[in-house]
Design an enzyme around this catalytic site. Sequence first.
Site: not given
Ligand code: UD1
Length: 422
Positions: A22, A116, A121, A305, A397
Amino acid sequence: MDKLVIEGGKPLSGTIVIQGAKNAALPILAASLLADGTTTLDHVPDLLDIDVMLNILRELGCRAEHTGGTVVLDTETAHISHVPESLMRQMRSSIFLMGPLLARFGETQVYQPGGCAIGERKIDLHLEGLQALGAEIEELGNRIICRADKLRGADIHLSFPSVGATENIMMAAALAEGRTTISNAAREPEIQDLQGFLNAMGAKIMGAGTDTITIDGVQSLTPCRYKVIPDRIVAGTVMVAAAATRGQVTLQNTQPAHLSSLIHVLRRAGVQIVVDGDIIKVGSATRPRAVERIVTSPYPAFPTDLQSQVMVLLALADGVSVLKETIFEGRLKHVDELSRMGADIRVDMNAAFIRGVPRLYGATVEATDLRAGAALVIAGLAAQGKTVVEQIHHIDRGYEKIETMLARLGARISRYSPVPNN
Ligand code: UD1
């Protein structure tokens, strides 16, 4: 709302083929917008999140078909660069569309995906990255308007290796003028898959899988056919389920290297694992051992995850384990539900102290998010008696018909849908 009913206590046994990933398919679908024409993607899982992404792409004007694991996506007719708020709210991953839409149309309008169940996030790193490439960003309430006449390559350092921000920047930079370097980039396998896809379309990207990714912008990209990698989190979930039920399961279509940290933890817990090419065999006949300390961190460390699923195994282990969650602050909500099944777990800040019990007992529990839901299913399979898991739309999902997959391995599990009132 559908629910799953599980009669626990039966060891899983048999062979299964792991679905496509996914978290690789979602950004790849978004990236398809970067080329005009028909892209064909194989091994795309049949999931709620994929349906939402395809619906958004249709709203933007694309034509999309998803049959037998293959998506045929024609982007030639795409003409809308604004993602409707109602669809944006359905899936946080719609944020991936920002980079491709900006690169394709020179502007885009999306909405804050919001918090969420598992935590705040934020998207600041996505926005900072696109700004560094020359985008002007205006935030009006929860609406984000992003414009750029021309995207230009830049050196971007991420203060945290965010998976989504790395992917968004890669997609926008693929069509930018000049070279972009992302340092402290996320190293997840899904990022390597996105690089593979973009390069198959003609992009010039190097370094995915390391912490420095270099993107030399090209003028245009061409549609292609591409096969998505296997889902390491689904594979990991099945591996833990096999161990927790003291079963014997063979997983086909895996990439064992993507699961090294889980394999290491399971072996420490006394689970037998044999790796042979793309096959993983998992077996366990005895009570698992406690694992002193597991900390979730960005890849290649232990993935957030799989945290909730592994907690179920440790809840049944001999001894005390400590599991620390460092990625998402709200990701220990399943502890209350596991406690209702007899687990002995104490939470202090972001750490769970797990005193293993000899057995769990069936109960009615609620999935609070996708992976927490998967953990409750594992708990139900291992528990004595009947478990009812509610709110399973979260599980849908990310897992392709989870009850069918587990029933093939001998689990006594059924889905109940409410009968509509006339
Ligand atoms: C992706 C995965 C999700 C997984 C996560 C961490 C997808 C669709 N989802 O989510 O299943 O749990 O990686 O391995 O690929 N953060 C910030 N600012 C930002 C972006 C992120 O502070 O602009 C923080 C988030 O709040 C969180 C951490 O960084 O605490 C990790 O987030 P991120 O690596 O971005 O995860 P996703 O891409 O949302």
